[in-house]
Design a protein around this motif. Structure first.
Motif, PDB file in Angstrom:
ATOM      1  N   ASN A  21      43.408  31.537  26.126  1.00 23.48           N
ATOM      2  CA  ASN A  21      43.832  30.271  27.232  1.00 23.48           C
ATOM      3  C   ASN A  21      42.565  30.580  28.111  1.00 23.48           C
ATOM      4  OD1 ASN A  21      45.147  29.206  29.737  1.00 23.48           O
ATOM      5  ND2 ASN A  21      46.898  29.258  28.276  1.00 23.48           N
ATOM      6  N   PRO A  22      42.037  29.956  29.391  1.00 21.95           N
ATOM      7  CA  PRO A  22      41.125  30.465  30.797  1.00 21.95           C
ATOM      8  C   PRO A  22      41.939  30.789  30.988  1.00 21.95           C
ATOM      9  CG  PRO A  22      41.532  27.965  30.417  1.00 21.95           C
ATOM     10  CD  PRO A  22      41.968  27.980  29.110  1.00 21.95           C
ATOM     11  N   ASN A  23      42.930  31.701  31.838  1.00 18.39           N
ATOM     12  CA  ASN A  23      44.031  32.021  32.476  1.00 18.39           C
ATOM     13  C   ASN A  23      43.669  33.199  31.956  1.00 18.39           C
ATOM     14  OD1 ASN A  23      44.298  29.864  34.183  1.00 18.39           O
ATOM     15  ND2 ASN A  23      45.693  29.227  33.133  1.00 18.39           N
ATOM     16  N   ASP A  24      43.705  33.606  30.540  1.00 16.43           N
ATOM     17  CA  ASP A  24      43.721  34.981  30.130  1.00 16.43           C
ATOM     18  C   ASP A  24      42.796  35.647  31.015  1.00 16.43           C
ATOM     19  OD1 ASP A  24      45.459  34.102  28.973  1.00 16.43           O
ATOM     20  OD2 ASP A  24      44.113  34.160  26.612  1.00 16.43           O
ATOM     21  N   GLN A  25      41.675  34.781  31.546  1.00 15.29           N
ATOM     22  CA  GLN A  25      40.558  36.117  32.374  1.00 15.29           C
ATOM     23  C   GLN A  25      41.287  36.907  33.615  1.00 15.29           C
ATOM     24  OE1 GLN A  25      37.810  33.353  34.380  1.00 15.29           O
ATOM     25  NE2 GLN A  25      39.363  31.477  34.888  1.00 15.29           N
ATOM     26  N   TRP A  26      42.369  36.535  34.152  1.00 17.38           N
ATOM     27  CA  TRP A  26      42.986  36.624  35.274  1.00 17.38           C
ATOM     28  C   TRP A  26      44.203  37.993  34.926  1.00 17.38           C
ATOM     29  CZ3 TRP A  26      41.247  35.722  39.903  1.00 17.38           C
ATOM     30  CH2 TRP A  26      40.970  34.400  39.861  1.00 17.38           C
ATOM     31  N   ILE A  27      44.102  38.334  33.618  1.00 10.28           N
ATOM     32  CA  ILE A  27      44.751  39.108  32.882  1.00 10.28           C
ATOM     33  C   ILE A  27      44.250  40.742  33.402  1.00 10.28           C
ATOM     34  CG2 ILE A  27      46.504  40.742  31.248  1.00 10.28           C
ATOM     35  CD1 ILE A  27      47.788  37.627  32.223  1.00 10.28           C
ATOM     36  N   GLY A  28      44.623  41.457  34.206  1.00 15.00           N
ATOM     37  CA  GLY A  28      44.238  42.652  34.717  1.00 15.00           C
ATOM     38  C   GLY A  28      43.506  42.104  36.069  1.00 15.00           C
ATOM     39  N   GLN A  29      42.882  41.219  36.818  1.00 17.70           N
ATOM     40  CA  GLN A  29      42.407  40.782  37.388  1.00 17.70           C
ATOM     41  C   GLN A  29      43.420  40.913  39.196  1.00 17.70           C
ATOM     42  OE1 GLN A  29      39.470  40.267  38.757  1.00 17.70           O
ATOM     43  NE2 GLN A  29      39.062  40.376  36.008  1.00 17.70           N
ATOM     44  N   SER A  30      42.581  41.574  40.084  1.00 19.88           N
ATOM     45  CA  SER A  30      44.285  42.031  41.304  1.00 19.88           C
ATOM     46  C   SER A  30      44.208  40.329  41.936  1.00 19.88           C
ATOM     47  CB  SER A  30      43.448  42.583  42.669  1.00 19.88           C
ATOM     48  OG  SER A  30      42.069  41.620  42.894  1.00 19.88           O
ATOM     49  N   LYS A  31      45.530  40.448  43.062  1.00 17.45           N
ATOM     50  CA  LYS A  31      46.045  39.220  42.624  1.00 17.45           C
ATOM     51  C   LYS A  31      45.449  39.123  44.442  1.00 17.45           C
ATOM     52  CE  LYS A  31      48.951  40.189  46.217  1.00 17.45           C
ATOM     53  NZ  LYS A  31      50.517  40.512  46.886  1.00 17.45           N
ATOM     54  N   LYS A  32      44.610  39.871  45.182  1.00 19.85           N
ATOM     55  CA  LYS A  32      43.875  38.806  46.119  1.00 19.85           C
ATOM     56  C   LYS A  32      42.543  38.251  46.155  1.00 19.85           C
ATOM     57  CE  LYS A  32      40.770  41.394  49.412  1.00 19.85           C
ATOM     58  NZ  LYS A  32      40.272  42.718  50.181  1.00 19.85           N
ATOM     59  N   ASN A  33      41.891  39.186  44.280  1.00 20.82           N
ATOM     60  CA  ASN A  33      40.712  38.161  43.847  1.00 20.82           C
ATOM     61  C   ASN A  33      41.217  36.530  42.980  1.00 20.82           C
ATOM     62  OD1 ASN A  33      39.155  39.760  44.349  1.00 20.82           O
ATOM     63  ND2 ASN A  33      39.030  40.310  41.823  1.00 20.82           N
ATOM     64  N   LEU A  34      42.534  36.605  42.877  1.00 21.03           N
ATOM     65  CA  LEU A  34      43.219  35.424  42.302  1.00 21.03           C
ATOM     66  C   LEU A  34      43.244  34.700  43.872  1.00 21.03           C
ATOM     67  CD1 LEU A  34      44.727  33.734  40.039  1.00 21.03           C
ATOM     68  CD2 LEU A  34      47.147  34.333  41.621  1.00 21.03           C
ATOM     69  N   ILE A  35      44.022  34.727  44.831  1.00 18.72           N
ATOM     70  CA  ILE A  35      43.794  34.298  45.715  1.00 18.72           C
ATOM     71  C   ILE A  35      43.209  33.843  47.164  1.00 18.72           C
ATOM     72  CG2 ILE A  35      45.317  34.383  48.667  1.00 18.72           C
ATOM     73  CD1 ILE A  35      47.781  36.270  47.160  1.00 18.72           C
ATOM     74  N   LYS A  36      41.627  34.220  46.727  1.00 23.65           N
ATOM     75  CA  LYS A  36      40.533  33.338  47.064  1.00 23.65           C
ATOM     76  C   LYS A  36      40.174  32.739  45.968  1.00 23.65           C
ATOM     77  CE  LYS A  36      38.247  38.277  49.109  1.00 23.65           C
ATOM     78  NZ  LYS A  36      37.488  39.278  48.822  1.00 23.65           N
ATOM     79  N   ALA A  37      40.572  32.886  44.566  1.00 22.98           N
ATOM     80  CA  ALA A  37      39.688  31.141  43.934  1.00 22.98           C
ATOM     81  C   ALA A  37      40.952  30.327  43.936  1.00 22.98           C
ATOM     82  CB  ALA A  37      39.794  31.731  42.369  1.00 22.98           C
ATOM     83  N   TRP A  38      42.255  30.556  44.126  1.00 24.84           N
ATOM     84  CA  TRP A  38      43.031  29.566  43.727  1.00 24.84           C
ATOM     85  C   TRP A  38      43.750  29.169  45.355  1.00 24.84           C
ATOM     86  CZ3 TRP A  38      46.694  29.863  39.405  1.00 24.84           C
ATOM     87  CH2 TRP A  38      46.141  29.783  38.040  1.00 24.84           C
ATOM     88  N   GLY A  39      43.686  30.284  46.239  1.00 26.98           N
ATOM     89  CA  GLY A  39      44.392  29.646  47.370  1.00 26.98           C
ATOM     90  C   GLY A  39      45.623  30.633  47.643  1.00 26.98           C
ATOM     91  N   PRO A  40      46.758  30.589  48.691  1.00 32.14           N
ATOM     92  CA  PRO A  40      47.974  30.925  48.544  1.00 32.14           C
ATOM     93  C   PRO A  40      49.165  30.012  48.033  1.00 32.14           C
ATOM     94  CG  PRO A  40      47.811  29.729  51.133  1.00 32.14           C
ATOM     95  CD  PRO A  40      46.288  29.686  50.063  1.00 32.14           C
ATOM     96  N   PRO A  41      49.594  31.236  47.085  1.00 34.48           N
ATOM     97  CA  PRO A  41      50.515  30.482  46.019  1.00 34.48           C
ATOM     98  C   PRO A  41      51.506  30.039  47.632  1.00 34.48           C
ATOM     99  CG  PRO A  41      51.569  32.865  47.004  1.00 34.48           C
ATOM    100  CD  PRO A  41      49.323  32.610  47.374  1.00 34.48           C
TER     101      PRO A  41
END
Length: 109
Positions: A21-41
């Protein structure tokens, strides 16, 4: 001929087993990087003894009429993505779900 057939089957099975699944790349990454990529939840919940759950949601309007009239009328639902983080901010799990309830009503179970 049998060897070629067997080799083809093995290659197909191996390709299917390594597909992720393409979202597997986020496992182990930081919350900060996710928010930078996806925007705020759309919402963040405290997950007792674990960390946080970041909730991303898209509302989908299922218009029963084929015209281009307002999409507010008719049934609708939400596509959710739940991102679970440890207390150190590292992502350890994500889930997707489809529900009719809005994000404001979601609670940690």
């Amino acid at each position: 001929m049998k060897k070629l057939f067997l080799l083809t089957i093995i290659l197909i099975l191996q390709a299917c087993a390594t597909a992720k699944n393409p979202n597997d790349q986020w496992i182990g990454q930081s919350k900060k990087n996710l928010i930078k990529a996806w925007g705020p939840p759309i919402r963040t919940l405290n997950h007792p003894n674990h960390g946080e759950i970041l909730i991303y949601a898209d509302q989908v309007y299922a218009n029963t009429d084929t015209s281009e009239a307002t999409r507010i009328a008719g049934p609708n639902y939400w596509n959710y993505t739940y991102i679970y983080t440890h207390k150190d901010g590292k992502i350890y799990l994500y889930k997707t779900d489809k529900q009719q309830q809005p994000p404001q009503t979601i609670a940690v179970k």
